[in-house]
Design an enzyme around this catalytic site. Structure first.
Site, mmCIF file in Angstrom:
data_model
loop_
_atom_site.group_PDB
_atom_site.id
_atom_site.type_symbol
_atom_site.label_atom_id
_atom_site.label_comp_id
_atom_site.label_asym_id
_atom_site.label_seq_id
_atom_site.Cartn_x
_atom_site.Cartn_y
_atom_site.Cartn_z
ATOM 1 C CD1 TRP A 1 -2.092 -2.221 1.944
ATOM 2 C CD2 TRP A 1 -2.879 -1.464 -0.011
ATOM 3 N NE1 TRP A 1 -3.042 -3.102 1.496
ATOM 4 C CE2 TRP A 1 -3.528 -2.673 0.301
ATOM 5 C CE3 TRP A 1 -3.186 -0.820 -1.205
ATOM 6 C CZ2 TRP A 1 -4.503 -3.236 -0.536
ATOM 7 C CZ3 TRP A 1 -4.153 -1.376 -2.040
ATOM 8 C CH2 TRP A 1 -4.798 -2.564 -1.705
ATOM 9 C CE LYS B 1 -8.302 -3.799 3.933
ATOM 10 N NZ LYS B 1 -7.664 -2.858 3.029
ATOM 11 C CG ASP C 1 -3.580 3.705 4.112
ATOM 12 O OD1 ASP C 1 -4.655 3.439 4.695
ATOM 13 O OD2 ASP C 1 -3.188 3.098 3.091
HETATM 14 C C1 PLP Z 1 -7.127 -2.317 1.987
HETATM 15 C C2 PLP Z 1 -6.149 -1.214 2.049
HETATM 16 C C3 PLP Z 1 -6.092 -0.200 1.080
HETATM 17 C C4 PLP Z 1 -6.977 -0.206 -0.143
HETATM 18 O O1 PLP Z 1 -8.265 0.116 0.207
HETATM 19 P P1 PLP Z 1 -9.414 0.255 -0.917
HETATM 20 O O2 PLP Z 1 -10.557 0.745 -0.089
HETATM 21 O O3 PLP Z 1 -9.603 -1.090 -1.513
HETATM 22 O O4 PLP Z 1 -8.971 1.247 -1.913
HETATM 23 C C5 PLP Z 1 -5.180 0.813 1.258
HETATM 24 N N1 PLP Z 1 -4.361 0.851 2.315
HETATM 25 C C6 PLP Z 1 -4.380 -0.105 3.264
HETATM 26 C C7 PLP Z 1 -3.454 -0.004 4.433
HETATM 27 C C8 PLP Z 1 -5.271 -1.163 3.163
HETATM 28 O O5 PLP Z 1 -5.289 -2.115 4.107
#
Ligand code: PLP
Length: 355
Positions: free
Chosen positions: A101, A192, A168
């Protein structure tokens, strides 16, 4: 057979959230209408957004210097929306590339201005975090992935920097009390730890906006979303509602301290089990291990397929490692009960005894 949902995302949600969401599909708040049928500018829905924003701020301990937005496009869109709103040719984005990511954050930011990767842990397959960062004087912001969902590392203390700090937090949002106020932008895809797919939480310190020279399309402009109270266009109504239910659930459980207590109990049990069984090993530096996503391997790689087959037959869902990493990944988000991790550990022990 009971199922144990270790999916990495979209992932397990609290049972009562599912029950309440299902009820609202038929009759939302006694309106006689489905949550899927109500207007996003009705008082009913504006109250949903307002309450969700309030709970987010309460859980994060943030004041009115910050704004809470519910946007679309996933965390992936934030890889470009953050630099589009904050970075120009005169600035510099310092980014930690600690896995899949963070790497995407680097690629997208470089479309908008200069980028310096201040930490690249690919040398050891991202099994650790480099915490000695040298941030250039002229850096506009430092971007970190607080929890590396794919690789299984997590920042347990955030780096200090003179630059703005962007996080993030997609896979560890609301998993523990943490220094949210160290950040200027926090974002997280909801699927998540805080709800269903389709909405992304973005928390912004307002004073950082409007500092660059770029025409920004309204739909990608944080300022425009703030002015519109997160209702610039039709928002993902149902996903926001599921987030509200999940946020209420977190508070009812006792908030982030209660989440952390449970999450530590689960992750300690799992890591202790892995470390005690020679049949398994976890290559992640102990101090950087994630309390959300445990990544580990079978010592004898030929036993991986039989172990995964056993997991499947025992109702353990979603434990295969990410396609580029392999091995096993067990995600233990807030809604995961301790008993599921216990059942998984028992399975590991009995597999280790027989093989
Ligand atoms: C799952 C995830 C993403 C991507 O998320 P989307 O909503 O599918 O764009 C980005 N960063 C992290 C840390 C993630 O776990």
């Amino acid at each position: 057979m009971p199922l144990h949902n270790f999916n990495s995302g979209p992932s397990i949600l609290p049972q009562e959230v599912l029950t309440q969401a299902a009820a609202a599909i038929h009759n939302f708040n006694n309106t006689g209408l489905s949550i899927l049928e109500i207007g996003h500018r009705t008082t009913h829905f504006v109250e949903v957004v307002t309450e969700a924003q309030q709970i987010v701020k309460r859980l994060m301990g943030l004041d009115d210097a910050y704004e809470v937005l519910f946007l679309q496009g996933g965390a992936t869109m934030q890889f470009m929306q953050v630099p589009m709103n904050l970075l120009d040719e005169n600035g510099l984005a310092a980014i930690c590339d600690n896995g899949v990511w963070g790497n995407k954050a680097v690629k997208e930011a470089s479309l908008f201005g200069p980028v310096k990767v201040v930490s690249d842990t690919a040398d050891k397959k991202h099994t650790y975090l480099n915490k000695q960062l040298t941030i250039p004087e002229n850096a506009t912001y430092l971007h970190i992935t607080t929890n590396n969902t794919v690789e299984g590392t997590q920042w347990h203390q955030y780096p200090q920097t003179h630059a703005l700090l962007i996080g993030d937090m997609s896979s560890d949002i609301f998993s523990r009390p943490t220094a949210f106020n160290q950040f200027d932008v926090i974002y997280a895809g909801a699927q998540k730890n805080m709800g269903a797919a389709g909405v992304t939480l973005v928390v912004i310190k307002k004073e950082i906006l409007g500092k660059i020279n770029r025409q920004i399309p309204a739909i990608l402009n944080y300022q425009k979303h703030i002015e519109a109270g997160s209702l610039l266009n039709t928002p993902p109504v149902f996903s926001i509602y599921v987030s509200l239910l999940t946020l209420r659930w977190i508070e009812a459980q006792g908030g982030l301290a209660a989440m952390e207590k449970q999450n530590l109990a689960k992750s300690n049990l799992l890591y202790n089990t892995i470390d005690a069984l020679p049949a398994f090993y976890c290559p992640i530096a102990k101090e950087d291990r994630s309390i959300m996503n445990a990544v580990f391997f079978l010592t004898d790689p030929t036993l991986e397929a039989p172990f995964l087959a056993l997991c499947k037959s025992e109702g353990m869902i979603g434990v295969k490692g990410y396609r580029t990493v392999g091995g096993i990944r067990v995600s233990m988000y807030n809604a995961m009960p301790y008993s599921s991790v216990e059942a998984f550990c028992d399975l590991m022990k009995s597999f280790a005894e027989k093989n």
